[in-house]
Scaffold this motif. Structure first.
Motif, short mmCIF file in Angstrom:
data_model
loop_
_atom_site.label_atom_id
_atom_site.label_comp_id
_atom_site.label_asym_id
_atom_site.label_seq_id
_atom_site.Cartn_x
_atom_site.Cartn_y
_atom_site.Cartn_z
N LEU A 19 0.84 -1.20 0.00
CA LEU A 19 0.00 0.00 0.00
C LEU A 19 0.87 1.25 0.00
N TRP A 20 1.94 1.24 0.79
CA TRP A 20 2.85 2.38 0.83
C TRP A 20 3.52 2.59 -0.53
N GLN A 21 3.96 1.50 -1.18
CA GLN A 21 4.61 1.61 -2.49
C GLN A 21 3.65 2.19 -3.53
N ARG A 22 2.40 1.75 -3.50
CA ARG A 22 1.42 2.29 -4.44
C ARG A 22 1.15 3.77 -4.17
N PHE A 23 1.14 4.13 -2.91
CA PHE A 23 0.94 5.54 -2.56
C PHE A 23 2.09 6.39 -3.12
N VAL A 24 3.32 5.94 -2.94
CA VAL A 24 4.48 6.69 -3.43
C VAL A 24 4.46 6.76 -4.96
N GLU A 25 4.09 5.65 -5.62
CA GLU A 25 4.04 5.62 -7.09
C GLU A 25 3.08 6.68 -7.64
N ILE A 26 1.97 6.88 -6.93
CA ILE A 26 0.97 7.84 -7.40
C ILE A 26 1.35 9.26 -7.00
N ALA A 27 1.83 9.43 -5.77
CA ALA A 27 2.04 10.77 -5.22
C ALA A 27 3.34 11.41 -5.70
N GLN A 28 4.41 10.62 -5.82
CA GLN A 28 5.73 11.20 -6.07
C GLN A 28 5.86 11.95 -7.40
N PRO A 29 5.37 11.39 -8.55
CA PRO A 29 5.67 12.05 -9.84
C PRO A 29 5.25 13.50 -9.92
N TYR A 30 4.26 13.91 -9.15
CA TYR A 30 3.84 15.31 -9.20
C TYR A 30 4.93 16.23 -8.66
N PHE A 31 5.70 15.71 -7.70
CA PHE A 31 6.72 16.54 -7.06
C PHE A 31 8.14 16.22 -7.53
N TYR A 32 8.37 14.97 -7.95
CA TYR A 32 9.73 14.56 -8.30
C TYR A 32 9.67 13.48 -9.37
N PRO A 33 10.52 13.58 -10.42
CA PRO A 33 10.44 12.59 -11.50
C PRO A 33 10.83 11.20 -11.02
N PRO A 34 10.12 10.15 -11.47
CA PRO A 34 10.46 8.79 -11.06
C PRO A 34 11.79 8.35 -11.67
N GLY A 35 12.41 7.38 -11.03
CA GLY A 35 13.69 6.86 -11.50
C GLY A 35 14.37 6.10 -10.39
N ALA A 36 15.62 5.70 -10.64
CA ALA A 36 16.38 4.94 -9.65
C ALA A 36 16.60 5.79 -8.39
N ARG A 37 16.26 5.23 -7.25
CA ARG A 37 16.41 5.87 -5.94
C ARG A 37 15.66 7.19 -5.84
N SER A 38 14.70 7.38 -6.73
CA SER A 38 13.97 8.65 -6.72
C SER A 38 13.11 8.81 -5.48
N SER A 39 12.58 7.71 -4.96
CA SER A 39 11.72 7.80 -3.77
C SER A 39 12.52 8.31 -2.57
N THR A 40 13.75 7.81 -2.44
CA THR A 40 14.61 8.28 -1.35
C THR A 40 14.92 9.76 -1.49
N GLN A 41 15.24 10.17 -2.73
CA GLN A 41 15.54 11.58 -2.97
C GLN A 41 14.32 12.47 -2.74
N PHE A 42 13.14 11.96 -3.11
CA PHE A 42 11.90 12.70 -2.91
C PHE A 42 11.65 12.93 -1.41
N LEU A 43 11.78 11.88 -0.61
CA LEU A 43 11.58 12.01 0.83
C LEU A 43 12.64 12.93 1.44
N PHE A 44 13.86 12.86 0.90
CA PHE A 44 14.93 13.75 1.38
C PHE A 44 14.58 15.20 1.12
N LEU A 45 14.03 15.49 -0.05
CA LEU A 45 13.64 16.86 -0.37
C LEU A 45 12.47 17.33 0.50
#
Length: 679
Positions: A19-45
């Motif tokens: 559920l958390w992974q699906r949430f990040v998949e949907i929410a992240q692209p609006y703020f940060y482009p998807p890619g390798a280690r992008s979720s970590t970088q998004f949370l860092f920002l």
């Protein structure tokens, strides 16, 4: 739009990693482009922006405190004595120069300054990755800042009431009226800030909904994903994609901001008021934590039930709506069959399933209400039971009672995000699940297309060629055609005949690249050079001009060309009868089937494609009009493939492909002059 099979079993949803992974998949692209280690970088920002806002808010609050000293020095002197990071302002009578000097010797000020500069530098380093996403980060930063200010105002109000209560208890009217004025001024400042905070939340949700909907729409219309998610295709496990991209996206973007910012508000209030509460009574603080922890566990148990019920309700509501749309789209056919009673039973059945599930939903909501009301009202007794004895024992002043109760309620509210918002969390979780599965389907299609793992290989060419084609239905339950091979040179024509259900229309779908379940290769012209005419022409929403120009293979088509095309397909009076080319009507209802088919042929004359595929495109026409249209087609030097049942169609084609399964072979390819329809 399609309804899910009613027998489809429901999944059990839990608060887990998926559920958390699906949430990040949907929410992240609006703020940060998807890619390798992008979720970590998004949370860092996100954390970096939070640090920036905290540091900025510190200097902002210090500035407000300095301004406040000019209006009510006594109140702000008492206030800064209670707040640790403002104690350097505590001595009354200091000049602005002395206060500034104190600030220069205050270590946290340097820490906040370093954090402010460092976080700004991090965002500058990520500026290229965030290009095109500046607006959402600015609005999010503004929201976080306003959240901190709102929390600070709540702390300020708690001290205002404490000083007002003490003035009342001490019968000091001068101090009472002074602090009442402070409270009035605080409200004048606080209300616009609170309104701006709420407005900005809704505005960011609107921006996010617009972006996410557009992204899903592009995926939906990319590579004919909308066709694969239709009931005619194999992938019908994604029920009601239209509902997911409208209602679920709206629910997701609105609820996510509400929940996340409410959680942030709760954390800020928890930090701000726990210190106040702890200074009043340690027993009250720890008792409150235990009380809320037990309540949260119970709320999560109820919420797990609500998640499944909410998900089911969304699906059943979509099924009911689809049933009504289906009746509207097929009203004439139902009327001819006098099938209203059967349709009524079908729609009522869908509605009854939605009602039964909603009845279950309101039962669980009632149980949740019982729990929440009991939780809320019993909690009001706790601060009185603990703070009142302290006052009677003269361990605290009278104003502490009111401030303690206020602080208790704020901490209780902060810790109660799960018990009080479990219904929203349940609905939100269902939306994540529905959007997540749709998003994953789009990504799977992209991966599959990129990997080239399709069964039937379709490649572009300037001709039609089929080599060794074995075609299965999308669900692979039936083989329609085996080892079919033929080639159609430019300006040649082919007629596909056969009994119903032998795979004539399915072959056209394979040639168009819609069906790829099978083996073999197909070479076909690019879609920009090809026009497809189905038996029931597509009538889009728009003007008569738009109908005729669809799908816009040519630009700058003049009115004279349009009128000439209408004359050639025997619709010369259509423009006058309909009130002009810019008239908008429900064309599927206004035009007869024969008129729609002739209008579709006019599209050929206006678009001037090099290749045309016709699936019983003249079935509603008389022989005379059919001859007229096919002669027009032959005069255009167009290569075309037709599917039909009429013997007269042979006259307009050079080659006939017979798919009748009752012949010695599963298919035959013959010259038109050598072919005769079976009696």
């Amino acid at each position: 739009m399609t309804a899910a099979p009613q027998s489809k079993p429901l999944l059990k949803f839990r608060f887990n990693r998926q559920l958390w992974q699906r949430f990040v998949e949907i929410a992240q692209p609006y703020f940060y482009p998807p890619g390798a280690r992008s979720s970590t970088q998004f949370l860092f920002l996100i954390l970096t922006q939070l640090v920036f806002v905290v540091a900025f808010t510190f200097f902002f609050v210090v500035a407000l405190a300095l301004i406040g000293f000019q209006f009510s020095p006594k109140f702000f002197a008492g206030l800064v004595n209670e707040i640790i990071y403002l104690k350097f302002l505590s001595s009354l009578g200091k000049s602005s120069v002395e206060i500034f000097q104190n600030l220069l010797t205050f270590l946290p000020a340097y820490i906040f300054l370093v954090l402010l500069i460092l976080s700004s530098g991090i965002f500058y380093a990520y500026r290229r990755k965030l290009r095109g996403r500046e607006r959402q980060w600015l609005v999010l930063g503004l929201l976080l800042f306003l959240a901190f200010i709102v929390s600070s105002l709540n702390v300020l109000i708690s001290y205002v009431f404490r000083f007002i209560d003490n003035a009342l208890n001490g019968r000091d009217p001068k101090v009472f009226w002074e602090f009442l004025w402070v409270y009035g001024i605080t409200l004048v400042v606080a209300i616009p800030i609170l309104i701006a905070y709420r407005y900005t939340r809704r505005k960011l949700a609107l921006f996010w909904r617009e972006w996410l909907t557009n992204m899903l729409l592009k995926d939906y219309f990319s590579n004919r994903a909308y066709y694969e998610l239709d009931s005619n295709a194999a992938n019908t496990d994604i029920d009601n994609p239209d509902q997911r991209m409208t209602e679920d996206v709206n629910s997701f973007t609105t609820t996510i901001l509400d929940l996340i910012l409410d959680i942030l508000d709760s954390v800020l209030d928890l930090v701000a008021f726990t210190g106040i509460l702890y200074s009043i009574s340690t027993e009250l603080t720890f008792g409150l934590v235990g009380y809320v922890s037990i309540a949260s566990i119970m709320a999560l148990w109820i919420g797990t039930k609500l998640i499944k019920i909410n998900f089911n309700q969304l699906r059943l509501e979509g099924d009911f709506r689809y049933g009504m749309v289906h009746v509207r789209d097929n009203a004439e056919s139902i009327a001819f069959y006098r099938g209203e009673n059967l349709e009524l039973g079908n729609v009522e059945g869908r509605f009854a399933r939605a009602i039964r599930n909603y009845d279950l939903l309101i039962i669980w909501i009632a149980l949740l209400d019982i729990f929440q009301y009991a939780y809320k009202y019993f909690a009001r007794l706790v601060p009185y039971l603990i703070v009142a004895p302290l006052y009677f024992a003269k361990k605290v002043d009278f104003g502490t009672i009111g401030q303690g109760i206020f602080a208790f309620q704020m901490v209780l509210s902060a810790l109660s995000i799960i018990p009080t918002r479990i219904q929203d969390i349940s609905s939100f979780t269902a939306s994540i699940e529905r959007l997540g599965t749709l998003y994953e389907r789009f990504r799977q299609r992209e991966t599959k297309d990129f990997a080239g793992n399709e069964g039937i290989i379709v490649s572009p060419a300037n001709h039609f060629k089929v080599d060794g084609l074995t075609l299965n239905t999308p669900n692979a339950e039936q083989t329609l055609i085996q080892n079919l091979s033929f080639e159609l040179a430019p300006a040649q024509s082919l007629l596909v005949v056969g009994s119903s259900g032998c795979g004539k229309s399915s072959l056209l779908r394979a040639i168009a690249g819609l069906w790829r379940n099978g083996t073999g290769t197909i070479e076909s012209p690019d879609y920009t050079q090809t026009l497809f005419l189905p038996q029931k022409p597509y009538m889009l929403l728009g003007t008569l001009r738009a109908q005729l120009q669809y799908p816009n293979l040519r630009a700058n088509i003049t009115d004279a060309e349009i009128q000439s095309a209408l004359v050639r397909v025997n619709l010369e009076n259509l423009t006058t009868r309909m009130g002009g080319l810019d008239t908008e009507k429900d064309w599927a209802a206004v035009l007869s089937q024969g008129e729609q088919q002739r209008l579709a042929f006019a599209r050929i004359l206006l678009s001037q494609p090099k290749y045309v595929i016709l699936d019983e495109a003249t079935s509603a026409l008389d022989v005379t009009n059919e001859r007229r249209l096919y002669e027009l087609l032959q005069s255009q030097d167009i290569s075309y493939i037709s599917v039909g049942h009429r013997p007269s169609l042979v006259d307009y084609h050079q080659t006939v492909l017979d798919l009748r399964p009752d012949r010695d072979r599963s298919w035959q390819l013959l010259a038109a002059e050598d072919y005769q329809f079976a009696s």
